[in-house]
Design a protein around this motif. Sequence first.
Motif, PDB file in Angstrom:
ATOM      1  N   VAL A   1     185.163 -59.238  -4.664  1.00  0.00           N
ATOM      2  CA  VAL A   1     185.400 -60.205  -3.587  1.00  0.00           C
ATOM      3  C   VAL A   1     184.138 -61.009  -3.315  1.00  0.00           C
ATOM      4  O   VAL A   1     184.186 -62.239  -3.160  1.00  0.00           O
TER       5      VAL A   1
ATOM      6  N   ILE B   1     180.130 -58.971   4.029  1.00  0.00           N
ATOM      7  CA  ILE B   1     181.538 -58.617   3.819  1.00  0.00           C
ATOM      8  C   ILE B   1     181.918 -57.563   4.846  1.00  0.00           C
ATOM      9  O   ILE B   1     181.070 -56.780   5.287  1.00  0.00           O
TER      10      ILE B   1
ATOM     11  N   VAL C   1     187.965 -57.200   3.610  1.00  0.00           N
ATOM     12  CA  VAL C   1     188.868 -56.318   2.867  1.00  0.00           C
ATOM     13  C   VAL C   1     189.549 -55.424   3.884  1.00  0.00           C
ATOM     14  O   VAL C   1     188.897 -54.686   4.625  1.00  0.00           O
TER      15      VAL C   1
ATOM     16  N   ASP D   1     190.874 -61.031   2.108  1.00  0.00           N
ATOM     17  CA  ASP D   1     190.533 -61.296   0.711  1.00  0.00           C
ATOM     18  C   ASP D   1     191.046 -60.211  -0.224  1.00  0.00           C
ATOM     19  O   ASP D   1     191.230 -60.448  -1.422  1.00  0.00           O
ATOM     20  N   ASP D   2     191.265 -59.010   0.302  1.00  0.00           N
ATOM     21  CA  ASP D   2     191.820 -57.929  -0.504  1.00  0.00           C
ATOM     22  C   ASP D   2     192.394 -56.900   0.448  1.00  0.00           C
ATOM     23  O   ASP D   2     192.200 -56.979   1.667  1.00  0.00           O
TER      24      ASP D   2
ATOM     25  N   ARG E   1     183.677 -63.449  -6.072  1.00  0.00           N
ATOM     26  CA  ARG E   1     184.675 -64.520  -6.041  1.00  0.00           C
ATOM     27  C   ARG E   1     184.437 -65.496  -4.897  1.00  0.00           C
ATOM     28  O   ARG E   1     184.580 -66.704  -5.041  1.00  0.00           O
ATOM     29  N   ARG E   2     184.076 -64.966  -3.765  1.00  0.00           N
ATOM     30  CA  ARG E   2     183.907 -65.801  -2.583  1.00  0.00           C
ATOM     31  C   ARG E   2     182.489 -66.287  -2.383  1.00  0.00           C
ATOM     32  O   ARG E   2     182.252 -67.260  -1.678  1.00  0.00           O
TER      33      ARG E   2
ATOM     34  N   PRO F   1     184.015 -62.780   3.838  1.00  0.00           N
ATOM     35  CA  PRO F   1     185.104 -62.043   3.179  1.00  0.00           C
ATOM     36  C   PRO F   1     185.469 -60.768   3.938  1.00  0.00           C
ATOM     37  O   PRO F   1     184.589 -60.076   4.465  1.00  0.00           O
TER      38      PRO F   1
ATOM     39  N   ARG G   1     185.874 -53.360  -5.994  1.00  0.00           N
ATOM     40  CA  ARG G   1     186.683 -54.413  -5.399  1.00  0.00           C
ATOM     41  C   ARG G   1     185.877 -55.230  -4.400  1.00  0.00           C
ATOM     42  O   ARG G   1     186.025 -56.453  -4.304  1.00  0.00           O
TER      43      ARG G   1
END
Length: 230
Positions: A116, A49, A77, A97-98, A119-120, A75, A112
């Motif tokens: 993510v 990420i 953020v 993604d956020d 979720r991903r 992902p 958070r």
Amino acid sequence: MSDHVLIVEDEETYRDSLRFIFEREGFRVTLAATGRQGIDAFERDGADIVLLDLMLPEVSGTDVFRAIRARSDVPVVMVTARDDQIDKIIGLELGADDYVTKPYSGRELVARVRNVLRRRGAGPADVHDEPTRLAVGGFTLDPERLSVAKDGVTQSLPPKEFALFHLLVANAGRVLTRQVIIDRVWGADYFGDTKTLDVHIKRLRGRIEDEPSSPRHVQTVRGVGYTFEP
């Protein structure tokens, strides 16, 4: 194996704080102080990420994001010091993604990021889009003829619609973000209106769904992208 977070942040205080927070939570951390360093670090080591500041020296956060997206669906953020709605729109429309605004709570940020990843799915994902003949969920796709067969009926699709459908079918059951779809079908250098994707999805549903207004196969995942369900 611990999750690997790449933090691209030009403010040293934030970088040091984020390293401490994420390492304490069991993450492997790579830091980059400029946009160019962020791109180089991702190309060199990848990441599960990316925490990416929008306001960066050398290369902007949005350009770093595009460079990462050209290589991976990892992902991302987005972070910004400005509580500005336009920044949020830019970040999310790019396909982030956020989105987080400074100052932020370290505990909230970690939560958070974990959300993510959950979720991903952690780790850079390989999107399957090779132009091969596919037979999934009653559909047979022939890339040589740009055709789709279902229930004994074969129809030809326009090139972009076929490429879009082929990408979704090749990744059946998996949610693809809008940016990944645009990058794979229109190319990573496409900077046109993202509503083009929605128009093509609508046309595609009209061709392959029994009830286009209530699609069974090409489904929208609100705020993320689309998925094909066999």
